[in-house]
Design a protein around this motif. Structure first.
Motif, PDB file in Angstrom:
ATOM      1  N   THR A  12       0.808  -1.216   0.000  1.00  0.00           N
ATOM      2  CA  THR A  12       0.000   0.000   0.000  1.00  0.00           C
ATOM      3  C   THR A  12       0.852   1.281   0.000  1.00  0.00           C
ATOM      4  O   THR A  12       0.427   2.294  -0.512  1.00  0.00           O
ATOM      5  CB  THR A  12      -0.980   0.002   1.190  1.00  0.00           C
ATOM      6  OG1 THR A  12      -0.228  -0.306   2.383  1.00  0.00           O
ATOM      7  CG2 THR A  12      -2.047  -1.067   1.032  1.00  0.00           C
ATOM      8  N   ARG A  13       2.072   1.220   0.559  1.00  0.00           N
ATOM      9  CA  ARG A  13       2.898   2.435   0.590  1.00  0.00           C
ATOM     10  C   ARG A  13       3.943   2.489  -0.503  1.00  0.00           C
ATOM     11  O   ARG A  13       4.305   3.563  -0.961  1.00  0.00           O
ATOM     12  CB  ARG A  13       3.643   2.539   1.922  1.00  0.00           C
ATOM     13  CG  ARG A  13       2.762   2.489   3.126  1.00  0.00           C
ATOM     14  CD  ARG A  13       2.887   3.792   3.936  1.00  0.00           C
ATOM     15  NE  ARG A  13       1.948   3.758   5.031  1.00  0.00           N
ATOM     16  CZ  ARG A  13       2.267   3.348   6.255  1.00  0.00           C
ATOM     17  NH1 ARG A  13       3.502   2.978   6.535  1.00  0.00           N
ATOM     18  NH2 ARG A  13       1.362   3.327   7.203  1.00  0.00           N
ATOM     19  N   ARG A  14       4.488   1.311  -0.868  1.00  0.00           N
ATOM     20  CA  ARG A  14       5.615   1.352  -1.789  1.00  0.00           C
ATOM     21  C   ARG A  14       5.298   0.761  -3.165  1.00  0.00           C
ATOM     22  O   ARG A  14       6.158   0.679  -4.022  1.00  0.00           O
ATOM     23  CB  ARG A  14       6.827   0.668  -1.151  1.00  0.00           C
ATOM     24  CG  ARG A  14       7.257   1.406   0.127  1.00  0.00           C
ATOM     25  CD  ARG A  14       8.544   0.937   0.688  1.00  0.00           C
ATOM     26  NE  ARG A  14       8.459  -0.080   1.724  1.00  0.00           N
ATOM     27  CZ  ARG A  14       7.870   0.090   2.910  1.00  0.00           C
ATOM     28  NH1 ARG A  14       7.259   1.212   3.214  1.00  0.00           N
ATOM     29  NH2 ARG A  14       7.867  -0.891   3.804  1.00  0.00           N
ATOM     30  N   GLY A  15       4.076   0.314  -3.336  1.00  0.00           N
ATOM     31  CA  GLY A  15       3.648  -0.067  -4.679  1.00  0.00           C
ATOM     32  C   GLY A  15       3.939  -1.493  -5.106  1.00  0.00           C
ATOM     33  O   GLY A  15       3.841  -1.823  -6.289  1.00  0.00           O
ATOM     34  N   TYR A  16       4.311  -2.366  -4.159  1.00  0.00           N
ATOM     35  CA  TYR A  16       4.520  -3.771  -4.545  1.00  0.00           C
ATOM     36  C   TYR A  16       3.170  -4.396  -4.905  1.00  0.00           C
ATOM     37  O   TYR A  16       2.155  -4.104  -4.266  1.00  0.00           O
ATOM     38  CB  TYR A  16       5.185  -4.554  -3.405  1.00  0.00           C
ATOM     39  CG  TYR A  16       6.651  -4.223  -3.259  1.00  0.00           C
ATOM     40  CD1 TYR A  16       7.608  -4.933  -3.974  1.00  0.00           C
ATOM     41  CD2 TYR A  16       7.069  -3.175  -2.441  1.00  0.00           C
ATOM     42  CE1 TYR A  16       8.956  -4.616  -3.862  1.00  0.00           C
ATOM     43  CE2 TYR A  16       8.407  -2.852  -2.323  1.00  0.00           C
ATOM     44  CZ  TYR A  16       9.345  -3.581  -3.037  1.00  0.00           C
ATOM     45  OH  TYR A  16      10.670  -3.262  -2.929  1.00  0.00           O
ATOM     46  N   ASN A  17       3.201  -5.275  -5.894  1.00  0.00           N
ATOM     47  CA  ASN A  17       1.974  -5.941  -6.323  1.00  0.00           C
ATOM     48  C   ASN A  17       1.812  -7.258  -5.561  1.00  0.00           C
ATOM     49  O   ASN A  17       2.315  -8.293  -5.977  1.00  0.00           O
ATOM     50  CB  ASN A  17       2.041  -6.195  -7.839  1.00  0.00           C
ATOM     51  CG  ASN A  17       0.828  -6.960  -8.340  1.00  0.00           C
ATOM     52  OD1 ASN A  17      -0.269  -6.837  -7.783  1.00  0.00           O
ATOM     53  ND2 ASN A  17       1.017  -7.758  -9.372  1.00  0.00           N
ATOM     54  N   VAL A  18       1.138  -7.181  -4.425  1.00  0.00           N
ATOM     55  CA  VAL A  18       0.906  -8.379  -3.612  1.00  0.00           C
ATOM     56  C   VAL A  18      -0.398  -9.002  -4.072  1.00  0.00           C
ATOM     57  O   VAL A  18      -1.447  -8.347  -4.036  1.00  0.00           O
ATOM     58  CB  VAL A  18       0.864  -8.021  -2.110  1.00  0.00           C
ATOM     59  CG1 VAL A  18       0.497  -9.236  -1.279  1.00  0.00           C
ATOM     60  CG2 VAL A  18       2.207  -7.460  -1.668  1.00  0.00           C
ATOM     61  N   VAL A  19      -0.296 -10.243  -4.538  1.00  0.00           N
ATOM     62  CA  VAL A  19      -1.478 -10.880  -5.117  1.00  0.00           C
ATOM     63  C   VAL A  19      -2.154 -11.799  -4.090  1.00  0.00           C
ATOM     64  O   VAL A  19      -1.474 -12.310  -3.215  1.00  0.00           O
ATOM     65  CB  VAL A  19      -1.084 -11.694  -6.377  1.00  0.00           C
ATOM     66  CG1 VAL A  19      -0.572 -10.750  -7.435  1.00  0.00           C
ATOM     67  CG2 VAL A  19      -0.056 -12.773  -6.071  1.00  0.00           C
ATOM     68  N   SER A  20      -3.470 -11.946  -4.163  1.00  0.00           N
ATOM     69  CA  SER A  20      -4.415 -11.314  -5.070  1.00  0.00           C
ATOM     70  C   SER A  20      -4.597  -9.830  -4.762  1.00  0.00           C
ATOM     71  O   SER A  20      -4.700  -9.005  -5.651  1.00  0.00           O
ATOM     72  CB  SER A  20      -5.777 -12.011  -4.958  1.00  0.00           C
ATOM     73  OG  SER A  20      -5.616 -13.387  -5.110  1.00  0.00           O
ATOM     74  N   THR A  21      -4.642  -9.501  -3.471  1.00  0.00           N
ATOM     75  CA  THR A  21      -4.627  -8.117  -3.017  1.00  0.00           C
ATOM     76  C   THR A  21      -3.883  -8.129  -1.684  1.00  0.00           C
ATOM     77  O   THR A  21      -3.821  -9.160  -1.024  1.00  0.00           O
ATOM     78  CB  THR A  21      -6.051  -7.541  -2.757  1.00  0.00           C
ATOM     79  OG1 THR A  21      -6.434  -7.863  -1.416  1.00  0.00           O
ATOM     80  CG2 THR A  21      -7.077  -8.082  -3.726  1.00  0.00           C
ATOM     81  N   PRO A  22      -3.335  -6.994  -1.264  1.00  0.00           N
ATOM     82  CA  PRO A  22      -2.634  -6.982   0.030  1.00  0.00           C
ATOM     83  C   PRO A  22      -3.568  -7.304   1.196  1.00  0.00           C
ATOM     84  O   PRO A  22      -3.100  -7.714   2.261  1.00  0.00           O
ATOM     85  CB  PRO A  22      -2.093  -5.553   0.135  1.00  0.00           C
ATOM     86  CG  PRO A  22      -2.694  -4.778  -0.973  1.00  0.00           C
ATOM     87  CD  PRO A  22      -3.214  -5.731  -1.988  1.00  0.00           C
ATOM     88  N   TYR A  23      -4.863  -7.109   1.016  1.00  0.00           N
ATOM     89  CA  TYR A  23      -5.807  -7.426   2.085  1.00  0.00           C
ATOM     90  C   TYR A  23      -6.094  -8.921   2.182  1.00  0.00           C
ATOM     91  O   TYR A  23      -6.560  -9.405   3.213  1.00  0.00           O
ATOM     92  CB  TYR A  23      -7.139  -6.689   1.884  1.00  0.00           C
ATOM     93  CG  TYR A  23      -7.053  -5.233   2.250  1.00  0.00           C
ATOM     94  CD1 TYR A  23      -7.290  -4.818   3.564  1.00  0.00           C
ATOM     95  CD2 TYR A  23      -6.737  -4.278   1.294  1.00  0.00           C
ATOM     96  CE1 TYR A  23      -7.202  -3.480   3.905  1.00  0.00           C
ATOM     97  CE2 TYR A  23      -6.646  -2.936   1.632  1.00  0.00           C
ATOM     98  CZ  TYR A  23      -6.880  -2.537   2.939  1.00  0.00           C
ATOM     99  OH  TYR A  23      -6.796  -1.219   3.280  1.00  0.00           O
ATOM    100  N   GLY A  24      -5.840  -9.645   1.076  1.00  0.00           N
ATOM    101  CA  GLY A  24      -6.154 -11.079   1.042  1.00  0.00           C
ATOM    102  C   GLY A  24      -5.525 -11.832   2.210  1.00  0.00           C
ATOM    103  O   GLY A  24      -6.223 -12.453   3.013  1.00  0.00           O
ATOM    104  N   PRO A  25      -4.175 -11.761   2.352  1.00  0.00           N
ATOM    105  CA  PRO A  25      -3.543 -12.477   3.452  1.00  0.00           C
ATOM    106  C   PRO A  25      -3.972 -11.946   4.819  1.00  0.00           C
ATOM    107  O   PRO A  25      -4.163 -12.713   5.764  1.00  0.00           O
ATOM    108  CB  PRO A  25      -2.043 -12.206   3.246  1.00  0.00           C
ATOM    109  CG  PRO A  25      -1.900 -11.728   1.853  1.00  0.00           C
ATOM    110  CD  PRO A  25      -3.205 -11.132   1.439  1.00  0.00           C
ATOM    111  N   LEU A  26      -4.169 -10.649   4.893  1.00  0.00           N
ATOM    112  CA  LEU A  26      -4.521 -10.029   6.166  1.00  0.00           C
ATOM    113  C   LEU A  26      -5.868 -10.546   6.687  1.00  0.00           C
ATOM    114  O   LEU A  26      -6.019 -10.887   7.855  1.00  0.00           O
ATOM    115  CB  LEU A  26      -4.593  -8.513   5.948  1.00  0.00           C
ATOM    116  CG  LEU A  26      -4.032  -7.604   7.002  1.00  0.00           C
ATOM    117  CD1 LEU A  26      -2.578  -7.928   7.298  1.00  0.00           C
ATOM    118  CD2 LEU A  26      -4.166  -6.140   6.568  1.00  0.00           C
ATOM    119  N   VAL A  27      -6.846 -10.599   5.789  1.00  0.00           N
ATOM    120  CA  VAL A  27      -8.182 -11.047   6.180  1.00  0.00           C
ATOM    121  C   VAL A  27      -8.216 -12.569   6.300  1.00  0.00           C
ATOM    122  O   VAL A  27      -8.772 -13.120   7.242  1.00  0.00           O
ATOM    123  CB  VAL A  27      -9.252 -10.542   5.166  1.00  0.00           C
ATOM    124  CG1 VAL A  27     -10.629 -11.081   5.515  1.00  0.00           C
ATOM    125  CG2 VAL A  27      -9.267  -9.016   5.131  1.00  0.00           C
TER     126      VAL A  27
END
Ligand SMILES: Nc1ncnc2c1ncn2[C@@H]1O[C@H](COP(=O)(O)OP(=O)(O)O)[C@@H](O)[C@H]1O
Ligand SMILES: [Mg+2]
Length: 457
Positions: free
Chosen positions: A132-147
């Motif tokens: 979210t801050r540095r622009g890495y493309n975390v797939v599927s979305t950065p929220y995916g692993p978090l949730v």
């Protein structure tokens, strides 16, 4: 994060992030060796291996414009020898992890890349920040692993979508656990908010077991352990039910639209960990379809590209959605034999933004079953694998005239019950496929030799 409210707002953010993300996702139309796509697997076990090897098998690898990189915590991890680049770091150490990833993706804003979290034992908060801050493309979305790795957030999302789940409560203390048990009635199952593979989980039959269950959850949780999820325990699941993993693939189609394709894998587990799975699931079509709709709702809410694995219990003619991960799943490894294209390859292509052809059964009219190949219970923790004999499994398959195979992961050391490989068999009968896979697994287990620990005689 503690309690219900912060999770509610995280879900709110996740859902709006998904909509915003989808407005800027674009299909990938070419690979270019002069400007290669960098694909990073954080965690390089068998699932990471499945994803990264597809970059070579199907897309031509480094010389054709895709560079693969894998990170794990020990030397000799399964994906290390298949990846172009690798790093060995403690993935829960945010600084070490970020430095490894940024070594592979030098400029996240200009390098075409994807960062895929294969495991949950990672500093997910740091990865989220990197996205979210540095622009890495975390797939599927950065929220995916978090949730997905937070049981409370997962349950709240499932509930918000109106998807049926086993009745559950949240408890942040022993007193709240007692109250929750009082409301649900026994038996219940108590799970730390953050764990996997059954760690810290207990089935509780009565009042007297609550203290020990809470203590056990606190001791074995990942991160803070005082928060638990309490569910009504369904004993019938083991005796007459079946579990599904709905593999939900979000991918571009040929018209540049994001589509959702769902495939159901069946599995049963005598304990909390993966033992065997099969495809097709054998579950009545109507229930499978109902489950697929529920699973798609979950994946679509989180959005992005790639594979989501949504776990469900089918019992008494009903489907309950339990938990999910935004990545390929261990039970889904059976797709290596059951489908023309396995879950790793599907995930790789979908997350890169490629058009994914419709997944197809490799053996229409047959069931394919996979069964884990385990290290023995009496192996010394850390004992090295000194040799293995592929022919033990191959001869059995050949003698019996079965359609079967074995996949050895190549882990350099073992501990009791460690997953060393996977055996598979396909047959018109699901029962035969399962039995054959079990026999092949046992032949393979007997063919692995373990050495003594350093310093042992
Ligand atoms: N409420 C329940 N009733 C019956 N069995 C359950 C229940 N919850 C979990 N299980 C069993 O335990 C396994 C692991 O639970 P799960 O919630 O998936 O946790 P984990 O994160 O450890 O995989 C499930 O696959 C299922 O076999
Ligand atoms: Mg599970």
């Amino acid at each position: 994060m503690r309690g219900i409210e912060p999770r509610e707002s995280a879900i709110e953010e996740a859902v709006s992030y998904a909509r915003e993300l989808e407005s800027r996702l674009e299909p990938l139309d070419r690979l270019d060796p002069g400007d290669p796509f960098v694909y990073v697997s954080v965690g390089g076990g068998e699932l990471g291996d499945l994803v990264l090897t597809a970059a070579k098998r199907s897309l031509g690898g480094r010389s054709a414009g895709i560079v693969t990189a894998a990170i794990d915590r020990y030397q000799g991890f399964p994906a290390q020898d298949s990846a172009d680049l690798s790093a060995v770091v403690d993935m829960r150490d945010g600084d070490a992890l970020e430095s490894a990833i940024s070594g592979f993706v030098r400029d996240p804003r200009s390098v075409r890349h994807a960062v895929f979290l294969e495991v949950e034992a990672v500093d997910t908060a740091r990865v989220f920040e990197m996205a979210t801050r540095r622009g890495y493309n975390v797939v599927s979305t950065p929220y995916g692993p978090l949730v997905g790795m937070d049981r409370l957030a997962s349950k709240l999302l499932i509930e918000r979508l109106g998807v049926p789940a086993v009745e559950w409560r949240y408890a942040g203390s022993l007193e709240e656990l007692r109250a929750a048990a009082g409301e649900l009635g026994f038996p219940i199952i108590v799970k730390p908010v953050m764990t996997s593979s059954g760690h810290g989980t207990s089935i509780v039959e009565g009042e007297g077991g609550l203290d020990a269950a809470y203590e056990h959850a606190m001791r074995h949780a990942r991160g803070r352990g005082d928060e638990v999820i309490v569910e009504r325990y369904l004993p019938e699941l083991r005796t007459e039910g079946v579990e599904l993993t709905q593999l939900v693939l979000r991918h571009f189609d040929e018209d540049g639209r994001i589509r959702t394709t769902v495939l159901a894998v069946g599995h049963s587990r005598p304990g909390a960990v993966y033992v065997e799975s099969w495809f097709p699931s054998g579950v009545p079509a109507e229930l499978e379809r109902e489950g697929a709709e529920h699973a798609a709702k979950v994946a679509n809410a989180l959005g992005g590209l790639g594979l989501y694995a949504v776990e469900q219990f089918v019992v008494g003619g009903r489907v309950y959605t339990s938990e999910f991960a935004n990545r390929p799943h261990d039970t889904g490894m059976v797709t290596r034999w059951a489908l023309a294209e396995d879950e790793g390859s599907l995930h790789l292509k979908a997350t890169m933004g490629l058009v994914v052809p419709a997944p197809r059964a490799a053996h229409p009219g047959s069931f394919c079953a996979a069964r884990v190949v385990l290290a023995p219970d009496d192996v010394a923790p850390g004992a090295p694998v000194t040799s293995w004999s592929p022919n033990a499994a191959y001869s059995l398959i050949r003698r019996r005239g079965w359609m079967g195979d074995v996949w050895f992961f190549g882990k350099p050391t073992a501990y009791p019950g460690r997953r060393m490989g996977l055996a598979a068999a396909c047959s018109r009968s699901l029962r035969a496929a399962r039995a054959r896979a079990a026999s092949i697994a046992s032949a393979a287990e007997g063919s692995i030799s373990y050495g003594a620990l350093h310093g042992e005689n």
